[in-house]
Design a protein around this motif. Structure first.
Motif, PDB file in Angstrom:
ATOM      1  N   ASP A 171     -76.163  25.467  77.312  1.00  0.00           N
ATOM      2  CA  ASP A 171     -75.877  26.410  78.710  1.00  0.00           C
ATOM      3  C   ASP A 171     -75.589  27.683  78.530  1.00  0.00           C
ATOM      4  O   ASP A 171     -75.957  28.547  79.485  1.00  0.00           O
ATOM      5  CB  ASP A 171     -74.741  25.792  79.189  1.00  0.00           C
ATOM      6  N   ALA A 172     -75.369  28.389  77.347  1.00  0.00           N
ATOM      7  CA  ALA A 172     -75.223  29.781  77.167  1.00  0.00           C
ATOM      8  C   ALA A 172     -76.765  30.324  77.051  1.00  0.00           C
ATOM      9  O   ALA A 172     -76.802  31.536  77.767  1.00  0.00           O
ATOM     10  CB  ALA A 172     -74.457  30.235  76.030  1.00  0.00           C
ATOM     11  N   ARG A 173     -77.463  29.949  76.165  1.00  0.00           N
ATOM     12  CA  ARG A 173     -78.866  30.774  75.854  1.00  0.00           C
ATOM     13  C   ARG A 173     -79.887  29.802  75.521  1.00  0.00           C
ATOM     14  O   ARG A 173     -79.390  28.779  74.830  1.00  0.00           O
ATOM     15  CB  ARG A 173     -78.794  31.938  74.991  1.00  0.00           C
ATOM     16  N   THR A 174     -81.235  30.430  75.490  1.00  0.00           N
ATOM     17  CA  THR A 174     -82.248  29.872  74.868  1.00  0.00           C
ATOM     18  C   THR A 174     -82.645  30.570  73.568  1.00  0.00           C
ATOM     19  O   THR A 174     -82.546  31.866  73.686  1.00  0.00           O
ATOM     20  CB  THR A 174     -83.309  29.627  75.775  1.00  0.00           C
ATOM     21  N   ALA A 175     -83.197  29.767  72.620  1.00  0.00           N
ATOM     22  CA  ALA A 175     -83.653  30.638  71.396  1.00  0.00           C
ATOM     23  C   ALA A 175     -84.865  30.031  70.617  1.00  0.00           C
ATOM     24  O   ALA A 175     -85.036  28.575  71.063  1.00  0.00           O
ATOM     25  CB  ALA A 175     -82.491  30.491  70.427  1.00  0.00           C
ATOM     26  N   LEU A 176     -85.688  30.791  70.330  1.00  0.00           N
ATOM     27  CA  LEU A 176     -86.787  30.235  69.504  1.00  0.00           C
ATOM     28  C   LEU A 176     -86.864  30.873  68.024  1.00  0.00           C
ATOM     29  O   LEU A 176     -86.852  31.905  67.822  1.00  0.00           O
ATOM     30  CB  LEU A 176     -88.160  30.586  70.005  1.00  0.00           C
ATOM     31  N   VAL A 177     -86.826  29.906  67.105  1.00  0.00           N
ATOM     32  CA  VAL A 177     -86.809  30.298  65.666  1.00  0.00           C
ATOM     33  C   VAL A 177     -88.523  30.207  65.199  1.00  0.00           C
ATOM     34  O   VAL A 177     -88.954  29.115  65.379  1.00  0.00           O
ATOM     35  CB  VAL A 177     -86.021  29.198  64.734  1.00  0.00           C
ATOM     36  N   ASP A 178     -88.845  31.416  64.974  1.00  0.00           N
ATOM     37  CA  ASP A 178     -90.075  31.399  64.661  1.00  0.00           C
ATOM     38  C   ASP A 178     -91.187  31.331  65.501  1.00  0.00           C
ATOM     39  O   ASP A 178     -91.113  30.608  66.538  1.00  0.00           O
ATOM     40  CB  ASP A 178     -90.586  30.870  63.284  1.00  0.00           C
ATOM     41  N   THR A 179     -92.178  32.044  65.540  1.00  0.00           N
ATOM     42  CA  THR A 179     -93.301  32.315  66.843  1.00  0.00           C
ATOM     43  C   THR A 179     -94.513  32.183  66.446  1.00  0.00           C
ATOM     44  O   THR A 179     -95.382  32.353  67.233  1.00  0.00           O
ATOM     45  CB  THR A 179     -93.092  33.599  67.431  1.00  0.00           C
ATOM     46  N   GLY A 180     -95.015  31.756  65.309  1.00  0.00           N
ATOM     47  CA  GLY A 180     -96.562  31.517  65.083  1.00  0.00           C
ATOM     48  C   GLY A 180     -97.196  32.639  64.773  1.00  0.00           C
ATOM     49  O   GLY A 180     -96.738  33.582  64.659  1.00  0.00           O
ATOM     50  N   TYR A 181     -98.522  32.381  64.598  1.00  0.00           N
ATOM     51  CA  TYR A 181     -99.564  33.424  64.394  1.00  0.00           C
ATOM     52  C   TYR A 181    -100.120  34.220  65.476  1.00  0.00           C
ATOM     53  O   TYR A 181     -99.991  33.789  66.792  1.00  0.00           O
ATOM     54  CB  TYR A 181    -100.693  32.721  63.512  1.00  0.00           C
ATOM     55  N   ALA A 182    -100.543  35.473  65.458  1.00  0.00           N
ATOM     56  CA  ALA A 182    -101.076  36.367  66.316  1.00  0.00           C
ATOM     57  C   ALA A 182    -102.085  35.495  67.429  1.00  0.00           C
ATOM     58  O   ALA A 182    -101.919  35.633  68.737  1.00  0.00           O
ATOM     59  CB  ALA A 182    -101.332  37.626  66.012  1.00  0.00           C
ATOM     60  N   THR A 183    -103.081  34.943  66.953  1.00  0.00           N
ATOM     61  CA  THR A 183    -104.180  34.230  67.605  1.00  0.00           C
ATOM     62  C   THR A 183    -103.621  33.231  68.326  1.00  0.00           C
ATOM     63  O   THR A 183    -104.573  32.519  69.136  1.00  0.00           O
ATOM     64  CB  THR A 183    -105.209  34.061  66.520  1.00  0.00           C
ATOM     65  N   HIS A 184    -102.513  32.513  67.911  1.00  0.00           N
ATOM     66  CA  HIS A 184    -101.845  31.316  68.758  1.00  0.00           C
ATOM     67  C   HIS A 184    -100.803  31.809  69.588  1.00  0.00           C
ATOM     68  O   HIS A 184    -100.154  31.019  70.268  1.00  0.00           O
ATOM     69  CB  HIS A 184    -101.126  30.202  67.717  1.00  0.00           C
ATOM     70  N   ALA A 185    -100.630  33.154  69.870  1.00  0.00           N
ATOM     71  CA  ALA A 185     -99.470  33.691  70.552  1.00  0.00           C
ATOM     72  C   ALA A 185     -99.465  33.182  72.053  1.00  0.00           C
ATOM     73  O   ALA A 185     -98.484  32.979  72.555  1.00  0.00           O
ATOM     74  CB  ALA A 185     -99.635  35.416  70.774  1.00  0.00           C
TER      75      ALA A 185
END
Length: 310
Positions: free
Chosen positions: A29-43
């Motif tokens: 309820d407080a926030r959303t978070a993403l741990v690690d974001t992958g490679y640039a060509t898959h952004a």
């Protein structure tokens, strides 16, 4: 292979194929978070996955376990779409602030990463509230000296990044440059063994719950690498060749030899395996081994990614 264990409803894992690491989306309820974001060509794909999962909500926070390109390559794209806070390992903060390409790993591995910013640092012992759970930041040097893991005691969950996979762990990069890495990886595995963990969410591969078996395999592999450090160098060079080939899809042997001169981590690995004059032959031998395993295709003077590779 065992089935992936069930995770709390507030946690979703996007299991990615190479070139990207897994992404872990945590929503409360407080926030959303993403741990690690992958490679640039898959952004673009990373952004689409997160948008679809969040619906009308914005991404509030990015957390990077470490700054290898397959873990932070989507940072800039996500930051451009949402004004999200970003936490990176504390030891990496000065390097990113200055965008010191000599010390960042991207050029050294022949990979790319668009410049991104950060708003805070991850320090071992620090606690984060994510996905409705309290997570402890745990230092995890070995694969990368600045890397961290996240551990939630309540659900007995460990986000291990590349410190522990179901079948091994990431390349021990410090050892390529004559720095200590095997001892640190040993200590990290021993630290994981002391935690009360039911499920591991690794940087690559599906989440798993057979922790004891995974640790046994990891300790055995580490002992094998330490017994003959050239094995780590050979593995590193193979991994970096395949990674680059999956990105560009095809390249010549001459281009690969040139990469050894410009990518310092690749060069350091090659130096442990053969004198400079023998590097072309070394690369042909490695390509032959990789072709036998199906990791690439040798077509005359060209190397090609397998047709089935994503």
């Amino acid at each position: 292979m065992s089935a992936a264990p069930a995770l709390p409803d507030s946690i979703r894992v996007f299991e990615r194929g190479w070139l990207s690491s897994n992404n872990v989306l945590l929503v409360d309820d407080a926030r959303t978070a993403l741990v690690d974001t992958g490679y640039a060509t898959h952004a673009g794909q990373t952004l689409a996955l997160v948008q679809h999962a969040l619906g009308n909500r914005a991404l509030d926070l990015i957390v990077n376990t470490h700054l290898h390109s397959d873990h932070c390559g989507g940072n800039a794209r996500l930051q451009a779409h949402w004004p999200c806070a970003t936490l990176i390992p504390a030891a990496s903060a000065p390097i990113v602030r200055e965008w010191d390409e000599a010390r960042l790993s991207f050029l050294a591995t022949g990979q790319t990463c668009e410049r991104f910013g950060f708003t805070g640092a991850l320090v071992a012992g620090k606690r984060l509230a994510l996905g409705g759970f309290d997570w402890e930041v745990i230092g995890a040097p070995g694969h990368d000296p600045d890397s961290v893991m996240l551990y939630a005691a309540g659900p007995r969950l460990l986000i291990s990044a590349d410190a522990l996979w179901e079948h091994g762990f990431g390349v021990i990069f410090p050892e390529l440059d004559g720095e200590s890495g095997f001892a640190e990886q040993q200590a990290v595995l021993e630290a994981i063994a002391k935690l009360d963990v039911q499920t591991v969410i690794p940087g690559h591969g599906k989440p798993f719950s057979n922790i004891d078996e995974a640790l046994a395999r990891a300790f055995s592999r580490l002992d094998w690498l330490r017994a003959e450090p050239a094995r780590n160098a050979k593995n590193a060079l193979k991994v970096l060749i395949v990674f680059k080939l999956l990105e560009v899809r095809t390249m010549t042997f001459d281009a690969l030899v040139a990469m050894l001169e410009s990518a310092s981590s690749m060069r350091a690995a090659a130096q442990q395996l053969a004198p400079r004059a023998a590097w072309p032959a070394l690369l042909r031998d490695l390509a032959g081994e990789l072709a036998k395993s199906g990791a690439l295709v040798v077509n005359g003077e060209r190397l090609e990614a397998p047709a089935a590779a994503v």
